[in-house]
Design a protein around this motif. Structure first.
Motif, PDB file in Angstrom:
ATOM      1  N   ALA A   1       0.820  -1.211   0.000  1.00 33.42           N
ATOM      2  CA  ALA A   1       0.000   0.000   0.000  1.00 33.42           C
ATOM      3  C   ALA A   1       0.855   1.263   0.000  1.00 33.42           C
ATOM      4  CB  ALA A   1      -0.927  -0.009   1.205  1.00 33.42           C
ATOM      5  N   ARG A   2       1.991   1.249   0.695  1.00 31.41           N
ATOM      6  CA  ARG A   2       2.833   2.448   0.775  1.00 31.41           C
ATOM      7  C   ARG A   2       3.390   2.837  -0.585  1.00 31.41           C
ATOM      8  NH1 ARG A   2       5.480  -0.073   5.766  1.00 31.41           N
ATOM      9  NH2 ARG A   2       4.035   0.548   7.402  1.00 31.41           N
ATOM     10  N   SER A   3       3.807   1.847  -1.378  1.00 32.06           N
ATOM     11  CA  SER A   3       4.372   2.168  -2.684  1.00 32.06           C
ATOM     12  C   SER A   3       3.306   2.714  -3.626  1.00 32.06           C
ATOM     13  CB  SER A   3       5.049   0.947  -3.294  1.00 32.06           C
ATOM     14  OG  SER A   3       4.088  -0.047  -3.608  1.00 32.06           O
ATOM     15  N   VAL A   4       2.087   2.193  -3.507  1.00 34.02           N
ATOM     16  CA  VAL A   4       1.004   2.688  -4.344  1.00 34.02           C
ATOM     17  C   VAL A   4       0.685   4.129  -3.980  1.00 34.02           C
ATOM     18  CG1 VAL A   4      -1.444   2.410  -4.903  1.00 34.02           C
ATOM     19  CG2 VAL A   4       0.021   0.407  -4.740  1.00 34.02           C
ATOM     20  N   VAL A   5       0.638   4.439  -2.680  1.00 34.39           N
ATOM     21  CA  VAL A   5       0.343   5.797  -2.235  1.00 34.39           C
ATOM     22  C   VAL A   5       1.434   6.755  -2.694  1.00 34.39           C
ATOM     23  CG1 VAL A   5       0.142   7.276  -0.199  1.00 34.39           C
ATOM     24  CG2 VAL A   5      -1.092   5.116  -0.293  1.00 34.39           C
ATOM     25  N   SER A   6       2.694   6.339  -2.609  1.00 31.27           N
ATOM     26  CA  SER A   6       3.773   7.233  -3.040  1.00 31.27           C
ATOM     27  C   SER A   6       3.718   7.468  -4.550  1.00 31.27           C
ATOM     28  CB  SER A   6       5.137   6.681  -2.631  1.00 31.27           C
ATOM     29  OG  SER A   6       5.420   5.486  -3.324  1.00 31.27           O
ATOM     30  N   GLU A   7       3.338   6.456  -5.323  1.00 28.56           N
ATOM     31  CA  GLU A   7       3.195   6.641  -6.769  1.00 28.56           C
ATOM     32  C   GLU A   7       2.058   7.606  -7.082  1.00 28.56           C
ATOM     33  OE1 GLU A   7       2.772   2.906  -8.743  1.00 28.56           O
ATOM     34  OE2 GLU A   7       4.679   2.152  -8.002  1.00 28.56           O
ATOM     35  N   LEU A   8       0.960   7.500  -6.340  1.00 29.08           N
ATOM     36  CA  LEU A   8      -0.160   8.417  -6.557  1.00 29.08           C
ATOM     37  C   LEU A   8       0.223   9.843  -6.181  1.00 29.08           C
ATOM     38  CD1 LEU A   8      -3.161   6.286  -5.263  1.00 29.08           C
ATOM     39  CD2 LEU A   8      -2.626   6.874  -7.618  1.00 29.08           C
TER      40      LEU A   8
END
Length: 100
Positions: free
Chosen positions: A31-38
Motif C-alpha cells: 500500500a505504501r508504494s502505491v500511495v507514493s506513486e499516486l
C-alpha cells in the motif's frame, strides 16, 4: 452414459487452479508504494516535477472578437448567434435556452 454439462471440465479446473496459484505467488505492490506513486502523479498534475521544481508553461489561446451577428447571454455568459436571442431588457440580452 449421461453427461453432466454443468460440471466443470477437468482441464478447465486445472487451468483455474494454476491461474489462482500464479496470482497468489505474484508480487503485489504494498500500500505504501502505491500511495507514493499516486502522490508523485498528483505532483506532476500540479505542474511540479517529482523533485519539486515548478514547471512554467505558457498557454497560447487565440481570442476571436465577438461578431456583429452575435451576442453574449447575460445569464449563461455564452456567445450566441442573434437567431438565438429570446429577449433584451435593461441592456442585457438573454438566449432561448435560458429563457425556455
Amino acid at each position: 452414459m449421461a453427461t453432466d454439462y454443468d460440471e466443470v471440465r477437468s482441464d478447465v479446473k486445472e487451468s483455474q487452479e494454476r491461474s489462482l496459484e500464479a496470482l497468489q505467488s505474484a508480487n503485489a505492490p504494498d500500500a505504501r508504494s502505491v500511495v507514493s506513486e499516486l502522490d508523485e502523479a498528483d505532483a506532476l498534475d500540479e505542474g511540479l516535477t517529482p523533485g519539486g521544481e515548478i514547471v512554467s508553461e505558457e498557454l497560447i489561446v487565440q481570442v476571436i472578437p465577438q461578431a456583429e451577428d452575435e451576442f453574449t447571454c447575460y445569464s449563461c455568459f455564452l456567445v450566441r448567434h442573434r437567431s438565438q436571442l429570446a429577449r433584451e431588457s435593461g441592456g442585457h440580452s438573454y438566449c432561448i435556452e435560458c429563457e425556455g
